[in-house]
Design a protein around this motif. Structure first.
Motif, PDB file in Angstrom:
ATOM      1  N   LYS A 184       6.526   6.525  -1.212  1.00  0.00           N
ATOM      2  CA  LYS A 184       6.798   5.162  -0.741  1.00  0.00           C
ATOM      3  C   LYS A 184       5.822   4.324  -0.965  1.00  0.00           C
ATOM      4  O   LYS A 184       4.709   4.583  -0.844  1.00  0.00           O
ATOM      5  N   CYS A 185       6.272   2.980  -0.751  1.00  0.00           N
ATOM      6  CA  CYS A 185       5.196   1.885  -0.614  1.00  0.00           C
ATOM      7  C   CYS A 185       5.666   1.200   0.464  1.00  0.00           C
ATOM      8  O   CYS A 185       6.667   0.772   1.064  1.00  0.00           O
ATOM      9  N   LEU A 186       4.662   0.837   1.327  1.00  0.00           N
ATOM     10  CA  LEU A 186       4.596   0.023   2.405  1.00  0.00           C
ATOM     11  C   LEU A 186       4.285  -1.426   2.269  1.00  0.00           C
ATOM     12  O   LEU A 186       3.134  -1.824   1.512  1.00  0.00           O
ATOM     13  N   LEU A 187       5.166  -2.405   2.351  1.00  0.00           N
ATOM     14  CA  LEU A 187       5.417  -3.767   2.093  1.00  0.00           C
ATOM     15  C   LEU A 187       4.915  -4.691   3.425  1.00  0.00           C
ATOM     16  O   LEU A 187       5.935  -4.413   4.393  1.00  0.00           O
ATOM     17  N   ARG A 188       4.159  -5.477   3.568  1.00  0.00           N
ATOM     18  CA  ARG A 188       3.903  -6.383   4.555  1.00  0.00           C
ATOM     19  C   ARG A 188       3.793  -7.820   4.185  1.00  0.00           C
ATOM     20  O   ARG A 188       2.985  -8.158   3.242  1.00  0.00           O
ATOM     21  N   LYS A 235       0.728  -1.166   0.003  1.00  0.00           N
ATOM     22  CA  LYS A 235      -0.083  -0.084  -0.027  1.00  0.00           C
ATOM     23  C   LYS A 235       1.084   1.136  -0.127  1.00  0.00           C
ATOM     24  O   LYS A 235       2.092   1.339   0.509  1.00  0.00           O
ATOM     25  N   LYS A 236       0.092   2.153  -0.464  1.00  0.00           N
ATOM     26  CA  LYS A 236       0.987   3.640  -0.609  1.00  0.00           C
ATOM     27  C   LYS A 236       1.071   4.125   0.925  1.00  0.00           C
ATOM     28  O   LYS A 236       0.370   4.060   1.730  1.00  0.00           O
ATOM     29  N   CYS A 237       2.294   4.888   1.133  1.00  0.00           N
ATOM     30  CA  CYS A 237       2.904   5.176   2.258  1.00  0.00           C
ATOM     31  C   CYS A 237       3.441   6.589   2.158  1.00  0.00           C
ATOM     32  O   CYS A 237       4.245   6.839   1.396  1.00  0.00           O
ATOM     33  N   ASP A 238       2.965   7.579   3.008  1.00  0.00           N
ATOM     34  CA  ASP A 238       3.515   8.783   3.010  1.00  0.00           C
ATOM     35  C   ASP A 238       4.558   9.227   4.017  1.00  0.00           C
ATOM     36  O   ASP A 238       5.266  10.244   4.017  1.00  0.00           O
ATOM     37  N   GLY A 239       4.895   8.307   4.680  1.00  0.00           N
ATOM     38  CA  GLY A 239       5.875   8.319   5.740  1.00  0.00           C
ATOM     39  C   GLY A 239       5.595   8.963   7.090  1.00  0.00           C
ATOM     40  O   GLY A 239       6.346   9.171   7.873  1.00  0.00           O
ATOM     41  N   ARG A 240       4.640   9.280   7.114  1.00  0.00           N
ATOM     42  CA  ARG A 240       3.762   9.690   8.487  1.00  0.00           C
ATOM     43  C   ARG A 240       3.779   8.387   9.512  1.00  0.00           C
ATOM     44  O   ARG A 240       3.200   7.489   9.077  1.00  0.00           O
ATOM     45  N   THR A 241       4.099   8.741  10.749  1.00  0.00           N
ATOM     46  CA  THR A 241       3.603   7.850  11.785  1.00  0.00           C
ATOM     47  C   THR A 241       2.508   8.199  12.546  1.00  0.00           C
ATOM     48  O   THR A 241       2.131   7.411  13.280  1.00  0.00           O
ATOM     49  N   LYS A 242       1.924   9.299  12.503  1.00  0.00           N
ATOM     50  CA  LYS A 242       0.684   9.601  13.216  1.00  0.00           C
ATOM     51  C   LYS A 242      -0.355  10.251  12.161  1.00  0.00           C
ATOM     52  O   LYS A 242      -0.076  10.625  11.044  1.00  0.00           O
TER      53      LYS A 242
END
Length: 100
Positions: free
Chosen positions: A45-49, A21-28
């Motif tokens: 960025k892409c978040l891969l799980r 899924k798409k990830c913008d780098g935020r943690t909150k």
């Protein structure tokens, strides 16, 4: 390396679930009301799980490294997809003739 270990651990029995899924780098999370005061992400960025029943691994891949990651991932899939069932060509040809 962890993904390779996860595939080898599952072997012939078990499944590995992979999400992207798409990830913008935020943690909150962003607030619903008001203006967003923060730094806009300059790089997508892409978040891969990946997970099996018990173990979970995740990583973030920047847009510059996506091609490199996809090549490594495709090589990993080719190497570890040996537990798939082969397709029965005879039964498929009989079904297609019956449909005509």
């Amino acid at each position: 390396m962890e993904l390779t270990r996860l595939f080898q651990k599952c072997g012939l029995s078990g499944s590995v679930y992979f999400t992207l899924k798409k990830c913008d780098g935020r943690t909150k999370p962003t607030p619903r009301k008001g203006s967003v005061e923060g730094v806009e992400p300059s790089d997508n960025k892409c978040l891969l799980r990946a997970k099996d029943g018990k173990k979970k691994i995740s990583t973030v891949v920047s847009s510059k490294e996506v091609n490199k990651f996809q090549m490594a991932y495709s090589n990993l899939l080719r190497a570890d997809m040996d537990g798939l069932k082969k397709r029965d060509k005879k039964s498929k040809s009989k079904k297609s003739k019956a449909a005509q």
